[in-house]
Design a protein around this motif. Structure first.
Motif, PDB file in Angstrom:
ATOM      1  N   ASP A 123      33.876 -25.087  81.554  1.00  0.00           N
ATOM      2  CA  ASP A 123      34.833 -26.123  81.185  1.00  0.00           C
ATOM      3  C   ASP A 123      34.100 -27.284  80.528  1.00  0.00           C
ATOM      4  N   ASN A 124      34.856 -28.178  79.904  1.00  0.00           N
ATOM      5  CA  ASN A 124      34.304 -29.473  79.501  1.00  0.00           C
ATOM      6  C   ASN A 124      35.243 -30.566  80.006  1.00  0.00           C
ATOM      7  N   GLY A 125      34.947 -31.808  79.685  1.00  0.00           N
ATOM      8  CA  GLY A 125      35.752 -32.911  80.183  1.00  0.00           C
ATOM      9  C   GLY A 125      37.203 -32.845  79.759  1.00  0.00           C
ATOM     10  N   HIS A 126      37.463 -32.274  78.580  1.00  0.00           N
ATOM     11  CA  HIS A 126      38.828 -32.194  78.063  1.00  0.00           C
ATOM     12  C   HIS A 126      39.649 -31.137  78.780  1.00  0.00           C
ATOM     13  N   THR A 127      39.011 -30.031  79.149  1.00  0.00           N
ATOM     14  CA  THR A 127      39.751 -28.884  79.697  1.00  0.00           C
ATOM     15  C   THR A 127      39.676 -28.778  81.213  1.00  0.00           C
ATOM     16  N   SER A 128      38.882 -29.627  81.855  1.00  0.00           N
ATOM     17  CA  SER A 128      38.703 -29.539  83.303  1.00  0.00           C
ATOM     18  C   SER A 128      40.039 -29.655  84.034  1.00  0.00           C
ATOM     19  N   GLY A 129      40.289 -28.723  84.950  1.00  0.00           N
ATOM     20  CA  GLY A 129      41.533 -28.702  85.697  1.00  0.00           C
ATOM     21  C   GLY A 129      42.631 -27.887  85.057  1.00  0.00           C
ATOM     22  N   TRP A 130      42.440 -27.526  83.790  1.00  0.00           N
ATOM     23  CA  TRP A 130      43.461 -26.782  83.052  1.00  0.00           C
ATOM     24  C   TRP A 130      43.178 -25.285  82.995  1.00  0.00           C
ATOM     25  N   SER A 131      41.931 -24.889  83.107  1.00  0.00           N
ATOM     26  CA  SER A 131      41.580 -23.491  82.852  1.00  0.00           C
ATOM     27  C   SER A 131      41.328 -22.729  84.148  1.00  0.00           C
ATOM     28  N   ASP A 132      41.268 -21.395  84.026  1.00  0.00           N
ATOM     29  CA  ASP A 132      40.937 -20.531  85.155  1.00  0.00           C
ATOM     30  C   ASP A 132      39.829 -19.575  84.729  1.00  0.00           C
ATOM     31  N   THR A 133      39.351 -18.783  85.669  1.00  0.00           N
ATOM     32  CA  THR A 133      38.174 -17.947  85.392  1.00  0.00           C
ATOM     33  C   THR A 133      38.506 -16.689  84.605  1.00  0.00           C
ATOM     34  N   GLN A 134      39.722 -16.170  84.750  1.00  0.00           N
ATOM     35  CA  GLN A 134      40.073 -14.915  84.077  1.00  0.00           C
ATOM     36  C   GLN A 134      41.516 -14.954  83.589  1.00  0.00           C
ATOM     37  N   TYR A 135      41.739 -14.253  82.473  1.00  0.00           N
ATOM     38  CA  TYR A 135      43.075 -14.140  81.888  1.00  0.00           C
ATOM     39  C   TYR A 135      43.298 -12.725  81.381  1.00  0.00           C
ATOM     40  N   GLN A 136      44.571 -12.311  81.411  1.00  0.00           N
ATOM     41  CA  GLN A 136      44.962 -11.023  80.837  1.00  0.00           C
ATOM     42  C   GLN A 136      46.121 -11.238  79.881  1.00  0.00           C
ATOM     43  N   GLN A 137      46.092 -10.540  78.742  1.00  0.00           N
ATOM     44  CA  GLN A 137      47.104 -10.756  77.714  1.00  0.00           C
ATOM     45  C   GLN A 137      48.470 -10.259  78.152  1.00  0.00           C
ATOM     46  N   SER A 138      49.504 -11.065  77.871  1.00  0.00           N
ATOM     47  CA  SER A 138      50.876 -10.710  78.226  1.00  0.00           C
ATOM     48  C   SER A 138      51.820 -10.694  77.024  1.00  0.00           C
ATOM     49  N   VAL A 139      51.457 -11.380  75.932  1.00  0.00           N
ATOM     50  CA  VAL A 139      52.295 -11.419  74.727  1.00  0.00           C
ATOM     51  C   VAL A 139      51.407 -11.201  73.513  1.00  0.00           C
ATOM     52  N   PHE A 140      51.870 -10.345  72.601  1.00  0.00           N
ATOM     53  CA  PHE A 140      51.123 -10.054  71.375  1.00  0.00           C
ATOM     54  C   PHE A 140      52.030 -10.212  70.167  1.00  0.00           C
ATOM     55  N   ALA A 141      51.694 -11.147  69.303  1.00  0.00           N
ATOM     56  CA  ALA A 141      52.330 -11.308  67.990  1.00  0.00           C
ATOM     57  C   ALA A 141      53.858 -11.415  68.066  1.00  0.00           C
ATOM     58  N   ARG A 142      54.359 -12.201  69.016  1.00  0.00           N
ATOM     59  CA  ARG A 142      55.803 -12.444  69.081  1.00  0.00           C
ATOM     60  C   ARG A 142      56.186 -13.441  67.985  1.00  0.00           C
ATOM     61  N   VAL A 143      57.123 -13.059  67.141  1.00  0.00           N
ATOM     62  CA  VAL A 143      57.532 -13.906  66.026  1.00  0.00           C
ATOM     63  C   VAL A 143      58.510 -14.978  66.517  1.00  0.00           C
ATOM     64  N   GLY A 144      58.253 -16.205  66.095  1.00  0.00           N
ATOM     65  CA  GLY A 144      59.146 -17.302  66.422  1.00  0.00           C
ATOM     66  C   GLY A 144      59.246 -18.274  65.265  1.00  0.00           C
ATOM     67  N   TYR A 145      60.136 -19.255  65.413  1.00  0.00           N
ATOM     68  CA  TYR A 145      60.327 -20.288  64.397  1.00  0.00           C
ATOM     69  C   TYR A 145      60.314 -21.651  65.098  1.00  0.00           C
ATOM     70  N   PHE A 146      59.549 -22.561  64.553  1.00  0.00           N
ATOM     71  CA  PHE A 146      59.397 -23.892  65.120  1.00  0.00           C
ATOM     72  C   PHE A 146      60.256 -24.882  64.335  1.00  0.00           C
TER      73      PHE A 146
END
Length: 212
Positions: A123-146
């Protein structure tokens, strides 16, 4: 930043806010002071400075832009399934991604079939408290409009056609407990925005005040 003085100086505001989904521009929220929250959120007040909409094929999500003491870009939305959770999103930069992850491993989230795994390096000072040690992908290339408008009060253009918002593809990863995530929004011009996400109980907003 204290928003309360200006609020309490107003005479008996008629509007009350009982639900997060009722929040409008200029309203203020108070976050609880739990040590489980990142420092930038813990016990802080935020004013809603803008409201955007994310339009997908089967749903449209509201995004509240939060302004507070910190210059970080923080966004709030609601994750609605069997239960509703607050979803806080922190926009991070390329140097944050370099600190958090191996870039070769990170790039696999854009590869088919969308089954990437990420391991945090640091982590760094900006991301501390926000991140975790591991992640697994759940969404791939879902199209949306902003859309830079509030779909609750303004009509959006059709899902396809002229003025259909800014098109992007969403890539999402979650930690094993599904309490923290990593999201990438890839825009049609190739620009990519990266966010760390944090899912919390709705009771973490302990008070809401009308801004006007």
């Amino acid at each position: 930043m204290s928003f309360f003085k200006s609020i309490f100086n107003k005479e008996n505001p008629q509007r009350t806010i009982s639900n997060v989904n009722d929040l409008m521009v200029k309203d203020i929220i108070q976050i609880n002071d739990s040590f489980a929250l990142p420092t930038v959120l813990r016990g802080q007040q935020f004013q809603i400075s803008a409201i955007n909409s994310y339009e997908y094929e089967h749903k449209t999500e509201t995004e509240w832009v939060l302004s507070g003491n910190d210059d970080s870009e923080i966004f709030l939305s609601l994750d609605v399934d069997d239960k509703t959770y607050l979803k806080f999103s922190l926009k991070i930069h390329h140097e944050d991604v370099e600190t958090l992850f191996d870039l070769d491993q990170f790039s696999t989230i854009f590869d088919e079939p969308g089954e990437a795994n990420l391991d945090r390096i640091d982590d760094n000072g900006h991301t501390s408290g926000w991140s975790d040690t591991q992640y697994q992908q759940s969404v791939f290339a879902r199209v949306g409009y902003f859309h830079r408008k509030d779909h609750r009060t303004a009509s959006l253009s059709p899902y396809e056609g002229n003025d259909a918002g800014e098109q992007f593809e969403l890539y999402q990863l979650l930690n094993p407990e599904q309490t923290k995530g990593v999201e990438a929004e890839v825009w049609s011009d190739g620009d990519t925005d990266i966010f760390l996400t944090f899912y919390r109980e709705t009771t973490d907003i302990v008070d809401m005040f009308p801004g006007s």
